[in-house]
Scaffold this motif. Structure first.
Motif, PDB file in Angstrom:
ATOM      1  N   ASP A  42       0.802  -1.223   0.000  1.00 43.40           N
ATOM      2  CA  ASP A  42       0.000   0.000   0.000  1.00 43.40           C
ATOM      3  C   ASP A  42       0.836   1.275   0.000  1.00 43.40           C
ATOM      4  O   ASP A  42       0.354   2.331  -0.391  1.00 43.40           O
ATOM      5  CB  ASP A  42      -0.934   0.026   1.215  1.00 43.40           C
ATOM      6  CG  ASP A  42      -2.025  -1.025   1.125  1.00 43.40           C
ATOM      7  OD1 ASP A  42      -2.309  -1.486   0.000  1.00 43.40           O
ATOM      8  OD2 ASP A  42      -2.568  -1.394   2.178  1.00 43.40           O
ATOM      9  N   ALA A  43       2.074   1.191   0.421  1.00 43.08           N
ATOM     10  CA  ALA A  43       2.929   2.368   0.505  1.00 43.08           C
ATOM     11  C   ALA A  43       3.656   2.663  -0.809  1.00 43.08           C
ATOM     12  O   ALA A  43       4.344   3.667  -0.913  1.00 43.08           O
ATOM     13  CB  ALA A  43       3.955   2.199   1.626  1.00 43.08           C
ATOM     14  N   ARG A  44       3.489   1.795  -1.796  1.00 40.88           N
ATOM     15  CA  ARG A  44       4.227   1.965  -3.050  1.00 40.88           C
ATOM     16  C   ARG A  44       3.286   2.080  -4.240  1.00 40.88           C
ATOM     17  O   ARG A  44       2.153   1.638  -4.191  1.00 40.88           O
ATOM     18  CB  ARG A  44       5.163   0.777  -3.277  1.00 40.88           C
ATOM     19  CG  ARG A  44       6.256   0.687  -2.230  1.00 40.88           C
ATOM     20  CD  ARG A  44       7.071  -0.570  -2.346  1.00 40.88           C
ATOM     21  NE  ARG A  44       7.783  -0.656  -3.619  1.00 40.88           N
ATOM     22  CZ  ARG A  44       8.318  -1.781  -4.078  1.00 40.88           C
ATOM     23  NH1 ARG A  44       8.215  -2.902  -3.394  1.00 40.88           N
ATOM     24  NH2 ARG A  44       8.956  -1.800  -5.222  1.00 40.88           N
ATOM     25  N   GLN A  45       3.823   2.685  -5.294  1.00 39.80           N
ATOM     26  CA  GLN A  45       3.117   2.803  -6.555  1.00 39.80           C
ATOM     27  C   GLN A  45       4.157   2.713  -7.666  1.00 39.80           C
ATOM     28  O   GLN A  45       5.309   3.110  -7.476  1.00 39.80           O
ATOM     29  CB  GLN A  45       2.392   4.148  -6.618  1.00 39.80           C
ATOM     30  CG  GLN A  45       1.475   4.303  -7.796  1.00 39.80           C
ATOM     31  CD  GLN A  45       0.662   5.588  -7.709  1.00 39.80           C
ATOM     32  OE1 GLN A  45       0.997   6.501  -6.963  1.00 39.80           O
ATOM     33  NE2 GLN A  45      -0.401   5.664  -8.474  1.00 39.80           N
ATOM     34  N   ILE A  46       3.779   2.184  -8.806  1.00 41.80           N
ATOM     35  CA  ILE A  46       4.698   2.124  -9.946  1.00 41.80           C
ATOM     36  C   ILE A  46       4.991   3.550 -10.398  1.00 41.80           C
ATOM     37  O   ILE A  46       4.078   4.356 -10.571  1.00 41.80           O
ATOM     38  CB  ILE A  46       4.089   1.293 -11.092  1.00 41.80           C
ATOM     39  CG1 ILE A  46       3.918  -0.169 -10.651  1.00 41.80           C
ATOM     40  CG2 ILE A  46       4.951   1.382 -12.346  1.00 41.80           C
ATOM     41  CD1 ILE A  46       3.132  -1.031 -11.618  1.00 41.80           C
ATOM     42  N   THR A  47       6.267   3.853 -10.578  1.00 39.58           N
ATOM     43  CA  THR A  47       6.666   5.217 -10.910  1.00 39.58           C
ATOM     44  C   THR A  47       7.045   5.363 -12.384  1.00 39.58           C
ATOM     45  O   THR A  47       7.317   4.383 -13.074  1.00 39.58           O
ATOM     46  CB  THR A  47       7.879   5.655 -10.071  1.00 39.58           C
ATOM     47  OG1 THR A  47       9.015   4.865 -10.454  1.00 39.58           O
ATOM     48  CG2 THR A  47       7.614   5.510  -8.576  1.00 39.58           C
TER      49      THR A  47
END
Length: 120
Positions: free
Chosen positions: A15-20
């Motif tokens: 939940d703390a990450r997203q594809i950049t």
């Protein structure tokens, strides 16, 4: 492609990450962004269709990629259609919440996309 999809799935489950954008450009390598997004979209659709990836993981991955794609000069139709198929599964239409948009819309739409691309 297996390693890439595993990495994307790991990000989707955190939940703390997203594809950049940096990750997408690195992963695309020498491929055009459009070719990369289309190839990933088809791979995600295939894995969902065969049951090796669940709906939630696929929806998060294509949503993250979509946030990048909308800032491109144009969105490729294939990628966009896969995104829409997963996005449509996220919304129940009946007020009593008895409908199943994933079964009603996403599953058949993904099957139709794969059939149109001649992928079983």
């Amino acid at each position: 492609m297996n390693k890439l999809i595993r990495e994307m799935a790991e990000i989707a489950h955190d939940d703390a990450r997203q594809i950049t954008e940096d990750q997408i450009c690195k992963w695309a390598g020498s491929q055009s962004i459009h070719d990369f997004l289309n190839s990933v979209a088809i791979e995600i659709a295939k894995r969902y269709h065969t049951g090796s990836l669940d709906y939630s993981t696929c929806d998060i991955i294509v949503s993250d990629l979509f946030h990048f794609a909308v800032h491109q000069p144009e969105i490729q139709l294939l990628f966009y259609e896969v995104f829409l198929a997963f996005d449509r599964g996220a919304y129940q239409m009946k007020t009593d919440l008895t409908d199943d948009p994933i079964s009603e819309f996403t599953k058949p739409w993904i099957a139709e996309i794969l059939l149109s691309q001649r992928i079983d």
